[in-house]
Scaffold this motif. Sequence first.
Motif, PDB file in Angstrom:
ATOM      1  N   ALA A 175      -3.903  11.938  -1.929  1.00 46.94           N
ATOM      2  CA  ALA A 175      -4.971  11.307  -2.725  1.00 46.94           C
ATOM      3  C   ALA A 175      -6.079  10.719  -1.861  1.00 46.94           C
ATOM      4  O   ALA A 175      -6.517   9.588  -2.083  1.00 46.94           O
ATOM      5  CB  ALA A 175      -4.388  10.243  -3.667  1.00 46.94           C
ATOM      6  N   LEU A 176      -6.553  11.460  -0.890  1.00 53.81           N
ATOM      7  CA  LEU A 176      -7.728  11.027  -0.118  1.00 53.81           C
ATOM      8  C   LEU A 176      -8.962  11.268  -0.979  1.00 53.81           C
ATOM      9  O   LEU A 176      -8.990  12.194  -1.778  1.00 53.81           O
ATOM     10  CB  LEU A 176      -7.823  11.821   1.185  1.00 53.81           C
ATOM     11  N   PHE A 177      -9.990  10.422  -0.790  1.00 54.14           N
ATOM     12  CA  PHE A 177     -11.191  10.557  -1.619  1.00 54.14           C
ATOM     13  C   PHE A 177     -12.060  11.699  -1.100  1.00 54.14           C
ATOM     14  O   PHE A 177     -12.597  11.609   0.008  1.00 54.14           O
ATOM     15  CB  PHE A 177     -11.978   9.251  -1.615  1.00 54.14           C
ATOM     16  N   PRO A 178     -12.229  12.761  -1.895  1.00 53.30           N
ATOM     17  CA  PRO A 178     -12.924  13.949  -1.391  1.00 53.30           C
ATOM     18  C   PRO A 178     -14.414  13.731  -1.186  1.00 53.30           C
ATOM     19  O   PRO A 178     -15.043  14.443  -0.426  1.00 53.30           O
ATOM     20  CB  PRO A 178     -12.669  14.996  -2.486  1.00 53.30           C
ATOM     21  N   HIS A 179     -14.984  12.722  -1.889  1.00 54.80           N
ATOM     22  CA  HIS A 179     -16.434  12.533  -1.785  1.00 54.80           C
ATOM     23  C   HIS A 179     -16.800  11.604  -0.633  1.00 54.80           C
ATOM     24  O   HIS A 179     -17.971  11.339  -0.407  1.00 54.80           O
ATOM     25  CB  HIS A 179     -16.987  12.004  -3.103  1.00 54.80           C
ATOM     26  N   ASN A 212      -5.075  -1.914   5.893  1.00 59.53           N
ATOM     27  CA  ASN A 212      -5.128  -3.112   5.060  1.00 59.53           C
ATOM     28  C   ASN A 212      -4.066  -4.135   5.430  1.00 59.53           C
ATOM     29  O   ASN A 212      -3.973  -5.179   4.809  1.00 59.53           O
ATOM     30  CB  ASN A 212      -4.961  -2.718   3.592  1.00 59.53           C
ATOM     31  N   ASP A 233      -4.540   0.979  -5.614  1.00 58.19           N
ATOM     32  CA  ASP A 233      -3.590   0.606  -4.567  1.00 58.19           C
ATOM     33  C   ASP A 233      -4.301  -0.080  -3.405  1.00 58.19           C
ATOM     34  O   ASP A 233      -3.755  -0.971  -2.770  1.00 58.19           O
ATOM     35  CB  ASP A 233      -2.872   1.868  -4.073  1.00 58.19           C
ATOM     36  N   LEU A 234      -5.547   0.343  -3.145  1.00 59.16           N
ATOM     37  CA  LEU A 234      -6.296  -0.240  -2.034  1.00 59.16           C
ATOM     38  C   LEU A 234      -7.047  -1.503  -2.462  1.00 59.16           C
ATOM     39  O   LEU A 234      -7.881  -2.012  -1.723  1.00 59.16           O
ATOM     40  CB  LEU A 234      -7.268   0.792  -1.463  1.00 59.16           C
ATOM     41  N   LEU A 248      -6.380   9.728  -7.493  1.00 60.09           N
ATOM     42  CA  LEU A 248      -7.438   9.081  -6.723  1.00 60.09           C
ATOM     43  C   LEU A 248      -7.700   7.676  -7.270  1.00 60.09           C
ATOM     44  O   LEU A 248      -7.963   6.740  -6.523  1.00 60.09           O
ATOM     45  CB  LEU A 248      -8.724   9.895  -6.770  1.00 60.09           C
ATOM     46  N   PHE A 262       0.485   8.278  -0.898  1.00 61.60           N
ATOM     47  CA  PHE A 262       0.878   9.121  -2.020  1.00 61.60           C
ATOM     48  C   PHE A 262       1.474  10.437  -1.553  1.00 61.60           C
ATOM     49  O   PHE A 262       1.102  10.966  -0.512  1.00 61.60           O
ATOM     50  CB  PHE A 262      -0.336   9.397  -2.915  1.00 61.60           C
ATOM     51  N   PHE A 295     -12.171   1.912   2.826  1.00 61.69           N
ATOM     52  CA  PHE A 295     -12.251   1.649   1.381  1.00 61.69           C
ATOM     53  C   PHE A 295     -11.675   0.282   1.008  1.00 61.69           C
ATOM     54  O   PHE A 295     -12.345  -0.536   0.374  1.00 61.69           O
ATOM     55  CB  PHE A 295     -11.506   2.758   0.619  1.00 61.69           C
ATOM     56  N   GLY A 296     -10.451   0.042   1.429  1.00 58.21           N
ATOM     57  CA  GLY A 296      -9.786  -1.212   1.067  1.00 58.21           C
ATOM     58  C   GLY A 296     -10.450  -2.422   1.706  1.00 58.21           C
ATOM     59  O   GLY A 296     -10.557  -3.486   1.094  1.00 58.21           O
ATOM     60  N   ARG A 325      -5.259   4.907   6.201  1.00 59.11           N
ATOM     61  CA  ARG A 325      -6.035   4.330   5.103  1.00 59.11           C
ATOM     62  C   ARG A 325      -5.224   3.224   4.427  1.00 59.11           C
ATOM     63  O   ARG A 325      -5.773   2.225   3.974  1.00 59.11           O
ATOM     64  CB  ARG A 325      -6.393   5.403   4.067  1.00 59.11           C
ATOM     65  N   ALA A 326      -3.916   3.431   4.358  1.00 55.09           N
ATOM     66  CA  ALA A 326      -3.054   2.399   3.793  1.00 55.09           C
ATOM     67  C   ALA A 326      -2.780   1.301   4.818  1.00 55.09           C
ATOM     68  O   ALA A 326      -2.872   0.114   4.526  1.00 55.09           O
ATOM     69  CB  ALA A 326      -1.745   3.029   3.323  1.00 55.09           C
ATOM     70  N   ASN A 366       0.853  -1.183   0.000  1.00 51.55           N
ATOM     71  CA  ASN A 366       0.000   0.000   0.000  1.00 51.55           C
ATOM     72  C   ASN A 366       0.885   1.226   0.000  1.00 51.55           C
ATOM     73  O   ASN A 366       1.918   1.256   0.659  1.00 51.55           O
ATOM     74  CB  ASN A 366      -0.944   0.016   1.200  1.00 51.55           C
ATOM     75  N   LEU A 367       0.462   2.200  -0.795  1.00 50.80           N
ATOM     76  CA  LEU A 367       1.279   3.394  -0.995  1.00 50.80           C
ATOM     77  C   LEU A 367       0.596   4.598  -0.353  1.00 50.80           C
ATOM     78  O   LEU A 367      -0.606   4.781  -0.505  1.00 50.80           O
ATOM     79  CB  LEU A 367       1.453   3.625  -2.510  1.00 50.80           C
ATOM     80  N   ASN A 382       0.876  13.239  -2.699  1.00 48.73           N
ATOM     81  CA  ASN A 382      -0.185  14.247  -2.555  1.00 48.73           C
ATOM     82  C   ASN A 382      -1.383  13.692  -1.773  1.00 48.73           C
ATOM     83  O   ASN A 382      -2.487  14.217  -1.881  1.00 48.73           O
ATOM     84  CB  ASN A 382      -0.625  14.744  -3.931  1.00 48.73           C
TER      85      ASN A 382
END
Lengths: 352, 301
Positions: free
Chosen positions: A86-90, A151, B203-204, B197, A82, A99-100, A147-148, A79-80, A84
């Motif tokens: 890259a969290l899910f804004p929605h 998992n 990745d997940l 995203l 990022f 999520f995973g 979040r990473a 798991n990376l 930046n």
Amino acid sequence: MKIDVELKNVTKKFGDVVAVDDVSLWVGKCEFFSLLGPSGCGKTTTLRMISGFEKPTEGEVYIGGELMTDVPPFKRPTNLIFQNLALFPHLNVYDNISFGLKIKKLPKDEIQRKVKEMLNLVRLSGYEKRKIKQLSGGEQQRIAIVRALVNEPTVLLLDEPLGPLDLKLREEMVVELKRIQREVGTTFIYVTHDQGEALTMSDRIAVMKDGRVLQIGTPMKIYEQPKSRFIADFIGRSNLFEGSCADGVVEVDGLGRIIAEPGPQTSDKHSVLICAKPEKISIGRKLKGLDNIFDGEVKETYYQGRVTTYRVLLENGSLITVVVLSSGAKDIFKPGAKVKVGWNKRDVNMMM
Amino acid sequence: MKDGTTMRERVLSIFKKMKPLGYYWRLFPAVFWLGVFLVLPLSVMLIYSFWTMVRFELIPTWTLQNYLDIFVRAEGLYFRLLLKSLGMAAAVTLGAIALAYPAAYYISMHGGKYKYVLLNVIMTPFLVSWVVLIFGWRLVIGYTCLLNTVLMGAGLISEPMRLWGNWITVIFVLIFSWAPWLVLPIFVSLEKIDRSLLEAGADLGASPLENFRKITLPLSIPGLLVATFFVFIPTLGEFVAPILAGGTSGAMIGSAIEATFKRMHNWPFGSAMSFLLLIIALIASIVLIRKAGLRSLMESL
Ligand SMILES: Nc1ncnc2c1ncn2[C@@H]1O[C@H](COP(=O)(O)OP(=O)(O)OP(=O)(O)O)[C@@H](O)[C@H]1O
Ligand SMILES: [Mg+2]
């Protein structure tokens, strides 16, 4: 040590740009391994090849002993985090972290338990319902990490995860990351251009430049025995002397002789580089019992609380840096003071 | 009050939020523009909708009968037309989105450096009047036209199919005339999705399909709402396509309004129907704008 990740002669080209150039390295199980290097040296590209977002132009990536060439990112045990985030804004915090786990179709109560545990770990309990936009930079950072992490990847890849944080938060997060790594026992591959972070956290460090790995070693080894001028300069300030060496004695222009530990080849006369770390050099009106002692004149003095830094002009015209603990020093030398500086031969490091 | 504030406090806070009078003068050009081009004709229409027409003469009776008539006249024919138009507009919207989304998705995700070329190739040809396009379609699927001729020539059918001139034809031609325009707002909303995203999703552990369902689609909803806005509202009042391609079963409320004004010369009844339609459109716009946000609406214009 069991090997978890291995790169074998990995090269990545983007058109004419060689982003990663013939890199070979291995990372052990549960190791905290850092990739350290200046901007643009290929750190992100290396991580992206491990996580599968870039295909190596040449060479192979192994994870857990398995060849990864044809394994897409979503099937890799990595798991990376990022650069930046890259969290899910929605999605809110809970849905981001889970999520995973939802993809893996874990039972709902187990997901809830794990998310709760993770939020506890980064001290953000009660943030489940928050939108990503409603989090501060440091909070977002920590959410991206868990979040990473939730998992339970075999390998966690972190791409400058502390980059955008202010100094105090960075220091806190450095401690927190190290704590997390100890507690969960995952392999961390940590990318940074900050030598302080790398030295503090890593079990081993790979120093990169222009797509190549220059040296791999423990923080102590990298710091005290850098293999090249670049590393010596990049990791902590170093005083460098060029000279020619024969039988453990180095002849430096305008300065005289420097006695050094005999290197591997000592018989022939050859040019060498001597690296003396600022805190390994002694300074005083009189110095005794050191292998190398030179006269100098203090040019600049910086009292920095815990330590005092001097810039000392030597007879050959080179300016060296000396750092001493303020508490141990008898007095502070003012600019203009005539002093002696010196060091023992085992405290310096000789490079070819 | 559920949040514990009193009426007085609420009113006071509204006054506090109001800006000094001079501030509103800046809105003058917009208000003037709206006033002359929109409010004036609509006001006349609103007034007429309460009058009656007897022997081609408008009589200011101030009655609600015209509005009641929408529901009762001709055994509810007009009301059923209205419901049918709502259904057809919904079908056209869904159909056009279903057609435009894959195109927009492909261009945005796989267009590479040809993105904008592709976008232009898809959209520019449709700058021709869509009435011309309707005639074009007629030449393809009309009774004695291309499709039927070919199928009969191939022996697949024994007599021509009646594909032209019903309500399905209307939906069909409207879908095809709207779809190219929807590519743009959907494309814009897809372009705005940060590609990292999708990498994070992969990745997940999300497969490309799961990524689409959980990330791309929800994040492109503003574009879909904008698309709905552009298609649903104009289609609701559509009267050209029903005339050109609809036959009798293809009539919509717009056709009825047009006939009421032009053939029956019943301006008050026509006005009442227009106004009801306008109110429905207004409510739909408000709902869509509140969901999509005015900004994303304007950005894709
Ligand atoms: N997709 C790409 N296309 C072309 N060149 C690229 C691409 N990605 C990276 N590069 C180039 O490869 C080199 C290494 O990039 P990389 O992102 O790995 O650096 P980095 O070490 O992560 O730097 P930083 O510390 O600034 O993040 C750079 O010269 C960069 O310009
Ligand atoms: Mg990078």
